[in-house]
Design a protein around this motif. Structure first.
Motif, short mmCIF file in Angstrom:
data_model
loop_
_atom_site.label_atom_id
_atom_site.label_comp_id
_atom_site.label_asym_id
_atom_site.label_seq_id
_atom_site.Cartn_x
_atom_site.Cartn_y
_atom_site.Cartn_z
N GLY A 84 -3.25 5.27 5.66
CA GLY A 84 -2.98 5.75 4.31
C GLY A 84 -4.28 5.87 3.54
O GLY A 84 -4.33 5.60 2.34
N ARG A 143 -16.24 8.06 0.53
CA ARG A 143 -16.01 7.84 1.97
C ARG A 143 -16.54 9.00 2.80
O ARG A 143 -16.98 8.80 3.94
CB ARG A 143 -14.51 7.64 2.23
N ASP A 193 -0.74 2.34 -4.30
CA ASP A 193 -0.25 3.70 -4.07
C ASP A 193 1.27 3.79 -4.30
O ASP A 193 2.02 2.91 -3.87
CB ASP A 193 -0.54 4.13 -2.62
N1 ARG Z 1 -4.79 5.00 -0.32
C1 ARG Z 1 -5.55 3.85 -0.71
C2 ARG Z 1 -6.99 4.01 -0.30
O1 ARG Z 1 -7.33 4.85 0.44
C3 ARG Z 1 -5.01 2.55 -0.14
C4 ARG Z 1 -4.93 2.50 1.34
C5 ARG Z 1 -4.59 1.10 1.85
N2 ARG Z 1 -4.18 1.17 3.21
C6 ARG Z 1 -3.79 0.13 3.97
N3 ARG Z 1 -3.40 0.37 5.18
N4 ARG Z 1 -3.81 -1.08 3.49
O2 ARG Z 1 -7.83 3.24 -0.70
#
Ligand code: ARG
Length: 260
Positions: free
Chosen positions: A102, A109, A197
């Motif tokens: 996610g 990045r 999120d």
């Molecule tokens: N979408 C957010 C980010 O890129 C949170 C992702 C957190 N993902 C996880 N697997 N804990 O920072």
């Protein structure tokens, strides 16, 4: 990844060459060994994208990436679990080949890694206890409250950029290794809100005594992370993503994991 796999990988990286790779892989008894493989990394505790259920790693990212890789010439080697903020170092150190967590595609990045095409959209949600004692409607309402988020996330970015020094003090920001711990601390009253999120906020709200107070529009898009020099895996993943959209598999998986 097991230690032996890891050291084999490092050894291979130092000697280079597929012929050597194949013979070494044969000796150690491990699978794979050619460069046509994908080991994926994720950070569970982020439902419904990735979480542990009865010790098993499950979720939308898990199913989606495996379906995508299945459309490519790469062999899927398996999953490695990390804290979210260790995923990019794991990728650049060659411990994993792809991040499926996610992870929001953003400029910061993008300086260190590359991303596949986007596969999901999200904004941030401000989650509070469901008892209704504290119902903020905007970031300004979080004034002088202890707030939680997961380390290294875009939710933490909202806290740092929009709240700390303005609405809350630095000490009022609680950074967690994992969003599950942040939500637990919210339930326990140790923080009064968690920034997270939207789809994950909704999943926690459906299963625990917390609710979404309001959302904060960030227009984020999630992508699979790859090394900057790894054009081959990047384009294979993009082609694979297009294929799972085309075949209806993408739709099936969103139906299964998001009910939409
Ligand atoms: N979408 C957010 C980010 O890129 C949170 C992702 C957190 N993902 C996880 N697997 N804990 O920072």
């Amino acid at each position: 990844m097991s230690e032996s796999n890891l050291s084999r990988r490092k050894y291979l990286a130092s000697v280079g060459g597929t012929a050597v790779a194949l013979s070494v892989a044969g000796c150690s008894g491990g699978g794979g060994g050619s460069s046509q493989t994908i080991t994926a990394g994720t950070a569970p505790g982020f439902p419904p994208f990735e979480m542990k259920e009865g010790g098993e790693l499950v979720g939308f990212d898990i199913d989606l990436l495996e379906a995508v890789v299945n459309e490519t010439d790469y062999e899927f080697e398996g999953w490695e679990e990390f804290e979210f903020d260790s995923l990019i170092p794991a990728l650049t150190n060659n411990n994993i080949d792809v991040i499926a967590a996610g992870m929001t595609i953003n400029d910061e990045r993008d300086q260190t890694i590359d991303f596949s095409d986007p596969y999901y959209s999200s904004d941030q949600a401000i989650v509070v206890r469901a008892d209704g004692d504290f119902s903020p409607g905007a970031l300004g309402d979080l004034s002088d409250r202890p707030i939680g988020a997961q380390k290294g996330t875009t939710g933490e970015g909202v806290v740092q950029d929009e709240l700390v020094g303005d609405v809350i003090t630095e000490n009022q920001y609680n950074a967690y290794d994992n969003y599950v711990l942040a939500i637990q601390d919210l339930e326990n009253g140790n923080v009064d809100a968690v920034v997270i999120d939207v789809p994950v906020a909704e999943t926690f709200a459906a299963n625990r005594p917390v609710e979404v107070a309001f959302t904060y529009e960030t227009g984020e898009q999630f992508g699979f992370g790859v090394r900057t020099d790894d054009d081959a895996r990047q384009s294979a993943l993009n082609d694979g993503l297009a294929a799972v959209r085309e075949s209806g598999t993408y739709q099936e998986l969103t139906g299964e994991w998001f009910g939409q």
